[in-house]
Design a protein around this motif. Structure first.
Motif, short mmCIF file in Angstrom:
data_model
loop_
_atom_site.label_atom_id
_atom_site.label_comp_id
_atom_site.label_asym_id
_atom_site.label_seq_id
_atom_site.Cartn_x
_atom_site.Cartn_y
_atom_site.Cartn_z
N THR A 15 0.86 -1.18 0.00
CA THR A 15 0.00 0.00 0.00
C THR A 15 0.89 1.23 0.00
O THR A 15 1.76 1.36 0.86
N VAL A 16 0.68 2.10 -0.98
CA VAL A 16 1.47 3.32 -1.13
C VAL A 16 0.59 4.52 -0.80
O VAL A 16 -0.53 4.62 -1.30
N TYR A 17 1.11 5.39 0.06
CA TYR A 17 0.41 6.63 0.43
C TYR A 17 1.21 7.79 -0.14
O TYR A 17 2.41 7.92 0.12
N ARG A 18 0.55 8.62 -0.93
CA ARG A 18 1.22 9.76 -1.55
C ARG A 18 0.26 10.93 -1.64
O ARG A 18 -0.95 10.77 -1.59
N THR B 8 -1.77 -1.02 -3.95
CA THR B 8 -2.93 -0.21 -3.58
C THR B 8 -2.38 1.21 -3.42
O THR B 8 -1.60 1.48 -2.52
N ASP B 9 -2.75 2.08 -4.35
CA ASP B 9 -2.22 3.44 -4.42
C ASP B 9 -3.25 4.39 -3.80
O ASP B 9 -4.32 4.59 -4.37
N ILE B 10 -2.92 4.96 -2.64
CA ILE B 10 -3.86 5.82 -1.91
C ILE B 10 -3.31 7.24 -1.86
O ILE B 10 -2.20 7.46 -1.37
N VAL B 11 -4.12 8.18 -2.32
CA VAL B 11 -3.76 9.59 -2.28
C VAL B 11 -4.35 10.18 -1.01
O VAL B 11 -5.54 10.04 -0.74
N LYS B 12 -3.49 10.81 -0.19
CA LYS B 12 -3.90 11.37 1.10
C LYS B 12 -3.23 12.71 1.31
O LYS B 12 -2.17 12.97 0.75
N PRO B 13 -3.79 13.52 2.19
CA PRO B 13 -3.09 14.75 2.58
C PRO B 13 -1.82 14.40 3.37
O PRO B 13 -1.75 13.36 4.03
N GLU B 14 -0.84 15.27 3.29
CA GLU B 14 0.45 15.04 3.98
C GLU B 14 0.27 14.76 5.47
O GLU B 14 0.98 13.94 6.04
N SER B 15 -0.69 15.43 6.11
CA SER B 15 -0.90 15.22 7.55
C SER B 15 -1.29 13.78 7.87
O SER B 15 -0.86 13.23 8.89
N GLU B 16 -2.05 13.15 7.01
CA GLU B 16 -2.45 11.76 7.24
C GLU B 16 -1.28 10.81 6.96
O GLU B 16 -1.14 9.78 7.63
N ILE B 17 -0.44 11.14 5.99
CA ILE B 17 0.74 10.32 5.72
C ILE B 17 1.70 10.42 6.90
O ILE B 17 2.31 9.43 7.31
N GLN B 18 1.81 11.60 7.49
CA GLN B 18 2.67 11.78 8.67
C GLN B 18 2.21 10.90 9.83
O GLN B 18 3.03 10.35 10.56
#
Length: 185
Positions: free
Chosen positions: A63-66, A88-98
């Protein structure tokens, strides 16, 4: 409102681009710390791939978060897909990736532009696929691996024939780090 959103998006894209350039310049100038007690393997990205046939298919689920504005992250996703991983390519805001990084206790000096999870490990940044395969096949007692910043020539950061030497770091939940692999050009 439409003009505000357009200006905001342009500013965001410009800021991300500047941050990427500054990050590359910083790591190029300062360099990354070496751990003399750990014997690292030195190789090139070109000879770093290994067959996925030795690994069970369920181990190749990642799973990739970007963030939505990062093009180099999409390049890395394509790199691992081409090497047999199911993404599984998931686009998220930087705060959620942090928040995901914090869950795995990633040291702040090891962050990059995208984060992935595979087999209970955190995989941070532009890591060559061979190192991800080594991680999931050897199952070391670590929290994850990272390529800090955005070194030129890493998967997703290709710039013609230009390549920058870099290290892949392993990190533990308690913050200890060591070199997992080294690429010299």
């Amino acid at each position: 409102m439409k003009k505000f959103c357009s200006n905001w998006m342009q500013s965001l894209i410009a800021g991300v681009a500047v941050a990427g350039v500054l990050g590359v310049a910083y790591w190029s100038f300062v360099g990354l710390p070496e751990n003399p007690t750990f014997s690292a393997t030195t190789q090139t990205v070109a000879n770093s791939s290994s067959p996925t046939t030795d690994l069970a298919p369920q181990l190749l689920n990642i799973t990739v978060y970007r963030t939505p504005t990062c093009g180099c992250c999409q390049g890395w996703v394509e790199h691992i897909k081409q090497n047999g991983f199911q993404v599984t390519d998931i686009v998220k805001p930087e705060s959620e990736i942090q928040t995901i990084r914090q869950k795995h206790n990633l040291p702040s000096d090891l962050t990059s532009c995208h984060t992935s999870e595979i087999a209970g490990y955190l995989v941070e940044g532009h890591i060559p696929v061979a190192d991800v395969k080594r991680l999931i096949s050897q199952k070391p007692n670590i929290a994850g691996i990272s390529v800090p910043g955005m070194p030129i020539g890493t998967p997703g950061m290709e710039m013609g024939d230009r390549q920058q030497s870099f290290d892949v770091f392993a990190f533990k939940k308690d913050g200890q780090t060591r070199v997992f692999n080294s690429y010299k050009f």
